[in-house]
Design a protein around this motif. Structure first.
Motif, PDB file in Angstrom:
ATOM      1  N   ARG A   1       0.830  -1.216   0.000  1.00 27.08           N
ATOM      2  CA  ARG A   1       0.000   0.000   0.000  1.00 27.08           C
ATOM      3  C   ARG A   1       0.858   1.257   0.000  1.00 27.08           C
ATOM      4  NH1 ARG A   1      -1.076   4.424   1.872  1.00 27.08           N
ATOM      5  NH2 ARG A   1       0.580   4.043   3.393  1.00 27.08           N
TER       6      ARG A   1
ATOM      7  N   SER B   1       0.318   5.664  -1.481  1.00 30.64           N
ATOM      8  CA  SER B   1      -0.591   6.579  -2.174  1.00 30.64           C
ATOM      9  C   SER B   1      -0.242   6.624  -3.651  1.00 30.64           C
ATOM     10  CB  SER B   1      -0.500   7.973  -1.560  1.00 30.64           C
ATOM     11  OG  SER B   1      -0.987   7.920  -0.237  1.00 30.64           O
TER      12      SER B   1
ATOM     13  N   ARG C   1      -1.121   8.488  -7.180  1.00 31.39           N
ATOM     14  CA  ARG C   1      -1.739   9.750  -7.623  1.00 31.39           C
ATOM     15  C   ARG C   1      -1.922   9.837  -9.130  1.00 31.39           C
ATOM     16  NH1 ARG C   1       1.527  10.721  -3.185  1.00 31.39           N
ATOM     17  NH2 ARG C   1       0.461  11.792  -1.477  1.00 31.39           N
TER      18      ARG C   1
ATOM     19  N   GLN D   1      -6.307  19.759  -7.494  1.00 31.26           N
ATOM     20  CA  GLN D   1      -5.533  18.514  -7.676  1.00 31.26           C
ATOM     21  C   GLN D   1      -6.067  17.778  -8.914  1.00 31.26           C
ATOM     22  OE1 GLN D   1      -4.221  16.515  -3.924  1.00 31.26           O
ATOM     23  NE2 GLN D   1      -5.781  17.766  -2.957  1.00 31.26           N
TER      24      GLN D   1
ATOM     25  N   ARG E   1      -5.168  13.934  -9.909  1.00 32.41           N
ATOM     26  CA  ARG E   1      -5.716  12.934  -8.997  1.00 32.41           C
ATOM     27  C   ARG E   1      -7.214  12.748  -9.225  1.00 32.41           C
ATOM     28  NH1 ARG E   1      -1.547  14.942  -7.258  1.00 32.41           N
ATOM     29  NH2 ARG E   1      -0.743  15.883  -5.380  1.00 32.41           N
TER      30      ARG E   1
ATOM     31  N   GLU F   1      -5.779   9.125  -0.608  1.00 35.33           N
ATOM     32  CA  GLU F   1      -6.760   9.867   0.180  1.00 35.33           C
ATOM     33  C   GLU F   1      -6.582  11.359  -0.087  1.00 35.33           C
ATOM     34  OE1 GLU F   1      -6.854   8.064   4.010  1.00 35.33           O
ATOM     35  OE2 GLU F   1      -8.084   9.669   4.845  1.00 35.33           O
TER      36      GLU F   1
ATOM     37  N   GLY G   1      -7.471  14.951   1.628  1.00 32.40           N
ATOM     38  CA  GLY G   1      -8.031  15.738   2.726  1.00 32.40           C
ATOM     39  C   GLY G   1      -8.017  17.229   2.415  1.00 32.40           C
ATOM     40  N   ALA G   2      -7.233  17.592   1.384  1.00 27.90           N
ATOM     41  CA  ALA G   2      -7.134  19.004   1.003  1.00 27.90           C
ATOM     42  C   ALA G   2      -8.306  19.328   0.083  1.00 27.90           C
ATOM     43  CB  ALA G   2      -5.806  19.255   0.302  1.00 27.90           C
TER      44      ALA G   2
HETATM   45  C1  LIG Z   1      -6.134  12.351   6.006  1.00 25.74           C
HETATM   46  C2  LIG Z   1      -5.236  12.340   4.787  1.00 25.74           C
HETATM   47  C3  LIG Z   1      -5.325  13.368   3.866  1.00 25.74           C
HETATM   48  C4  LIG Z   1      -4.537  13.357   2.717  1.00 25.74           C
HETATM   49  N1  LIG Z   1      -4.706  14.334   1.765  1.00 25.74           N
HETATM   50  C5  LIG Z   1      -3.994  14.278   0.617  1.00 25.74           C
HETATM   51  C6  LIG Z   1      -4.243  15.214  -0.423  1.00 25.74           C
HETATM   52  O1  LIG Z   1      -5.098  16.084  -0.337  1.00 25.74           O
HETATM   53  N2  LIG Z   1      -3.499  15.108  -1.560  1.00 25.74           N
HETATM   54  C7  LIG Z   1      -2.549  14.138  -1.719  1.00 25.74           C
HETATM   55  O2  LIG Z   1      -1.916  14.105  -2.773  1.00 25.74           O
HETATM   56  N3  LIG Z   1      -2.307  13.215  -0.757  1.00 25.74           N
HETATM   57  C8  LIG Z   1      -3.008  13.260   0.397  1.00 25.74           C
HETATM   58  N4  LIG Z   1      -2.812  12.300   1.381  1.00 25.74           N
HETATM   59  C9  LIG Z   1      -1.808  11.243   1.179  1.00 25.74           C
HETATM   60  C10 LIG Z   1      -0.549  11.482   2.038  1.00 25.74           C
HETATM   61  O3  LIG Z   1       0.196  12.527   1.483  1.00 25.74           O
HETATM   62  C11 LIG Z   1       0.240  10.166   2.102  1.00 25.74           C
HETATM   63  O4  LIG Z   1      -0.528   9.179   2.742  1.00 25.74           O
HETATM   64  C12 LIG Z   1       1.567  10.359   2.828  1.00 25.74           C
HETATM   65  O5  LIG Z   1       2.444  11.151   2.088  1.00 25.74           O
HETATM   66  C13 LIG Z   1       2.220   9.011   3.114  1.00 25.74           C
HETATM   67  O6  LIG Z   1       2.509   8.335   1.888  1.00 25.74           O
HETATM   68  P1  LIG Z   1       1.913   6.900   1.521  1.00 25.74           P
HETATM   69  O7  LIG Z   1       0.407   6.974   1.639  1.00 25.74           O
HETATM   70  O8  LIG Z   1       2.354   6.637   0.112  1.00 25.74           O
HETATM   71  O9  LIG Z   1       2.478   5.921   2.484  1.00 25.74           O
HETATM   72  C14 LIG Z   1      -3.610  12.304   2.516  1.00 25.74           C
HETATM   73  C15 LIG Z   1      -3.523  11.270   3.463  1.00 25.74           C
HETATM   74  C16 LIG Z   1      -4.347  11.269   4.567  1.00 25.74           C
HETATM   75  C17 LIG Z   1      -4.293  10.100   5.533  1.00 25.74           C
END
Ligand SMILES: Cc1cc2nc3c(=O)[nH]c(=O)nc-3n(C[C@H](O)[C@H](O)[C@H](O)COP(=O)(O)O)c2cc1C
Length: 241
Positions: free
Chosen positions: A62, A64, A66, A154, A157, A209, A211-212
């Motif tokens: 897992r 993120s 994009r 964004q 995404r 995810e 959140g922004a």
């Molecule tokens: C509550 C939350 C809000 C997030 N919001 C954004 C976002 O708006 N845009 C984005 O590109 N990533 C967002 N992320 C992803 C995080 O940036 C990402 O989980 C973090 O950098 C760790 O990387 P990984 O998920 O690849 O392990 C969000 C993650 C969480 C849990």
């Protein structure tokens, strides 16, 4: 240390000598399900993952994602992801329990999906009817531009094949927990989001995810008032590049 968040954290603490004296009014218990009776309903096919990935491997993989390939999700994949994130998983003691835990089993989180590229599904906004495991069609249009604007621009995404949007119906949880409910609501949404992330990896899909976001712009897309019900967060889903 006196911002609204700091005050919230302090004022919603449970303290042994100052527990809230709140009597539950069972007749006023809010419904756990939101339904759109006027909306056209779309059946979601049953879907079994073709190869079962171990939890260990899912956790190791897992991350993120994009950027996505220009490849549709299947309706079966969408069906599985909706179920895995917040679907009904068992009936027990007269209650329907779901794949993600929820404080007091009050399930305040609603799920919506913007389908940008799902095979055999018109592009548009849908609500997930949890009880029926169906989609309710709310608006048929291309939401890519609007949702990208609402997600602070964004663009890449939010052009993903599917955007999951989670809102909270606050009263469902406040009915029992008062102001402390807000802590649980955010936690509930986090569990659902992680369920989605892990289920997606297990299907060789990716999620990120989000959140922004401009809360009220997303609320306007959903057609919710931002007070009784408001967006909490979103996640994009697709086939990784
Ligand atoms: C509550 C939350 C809000 C997030 N919001 C954004 C976002 O708006 N845009 C984005 O590109 N990533 C967002 N992320 C992803 C995080 O940036 C990402 O989980 C973090 O950098 C760790 O990387 P990984 O998920 O690849 O392990 C969000 C993650 C969480 C849990």
């Amino acid at each position: 240390m006196n911002g609204i968040g700091d005050q919230f954290q302090q004022q919603t603490k449970y303290l042994p000598d100052k527990m809230p004296k709140h009597r539950l009014v069972w007749e006023a218990k809010p419904s756990l399900y939101k339904e759109y009776p006027q909306a056209a309903r779309i059946d979601l096919p049953s879907f079994e993952p073709s190869a079962v990935m171990s939890l260990d491997e899912t956790l190791r993989r897992r991350k993120s994602i994009r950027d996505f390939r220009d490849k549709p999700l299947s309706k079966g994949q969408l069906s599985y992801l909706l179920w895995a994130s917040t679907g009904i998983q068992r009936q027990q003691d007269g209650y329907a329990f779901r794949t993600a835990p929820s404080a007091g089993a009050l399930y305040p989180i609603e799920s919506y999906v913007i389908a940008n590229n799902v095979k055999d599904l018109q592009a548009g906004l849908y609500h997930y009817s949890i009880q029926a495991h169906q989609l309710e069609a709310l608006a048929s249009q291309d939401f890519r531009h609007e949702i990208a604007q609402a997600a602070l621009g964004q663009t890449m995404r939010t052009a993903a094949p599917a955007v999951f949007i989670w809102s909270a119906v606050f009263e469902r949880c406040k009915w029992k927990y008062g102001q402390r409910a807000y802590r649980y609501i955010y936690l509930d949404a986090g569990h659902i989001a992680e369920n989605l992330a892990l289920a997606a990896v297990s299907l060789s899909l990716g999620t990120c995810e989000i959140g922004a976001l401009f809360d009220d712009q997303v609320n306007a897309i959903l057609g919710v008032d931002g007070v009784e019900e408001s967006v909490i967060c979103m996640a994009v889903v697709g086939v990784p590049l």
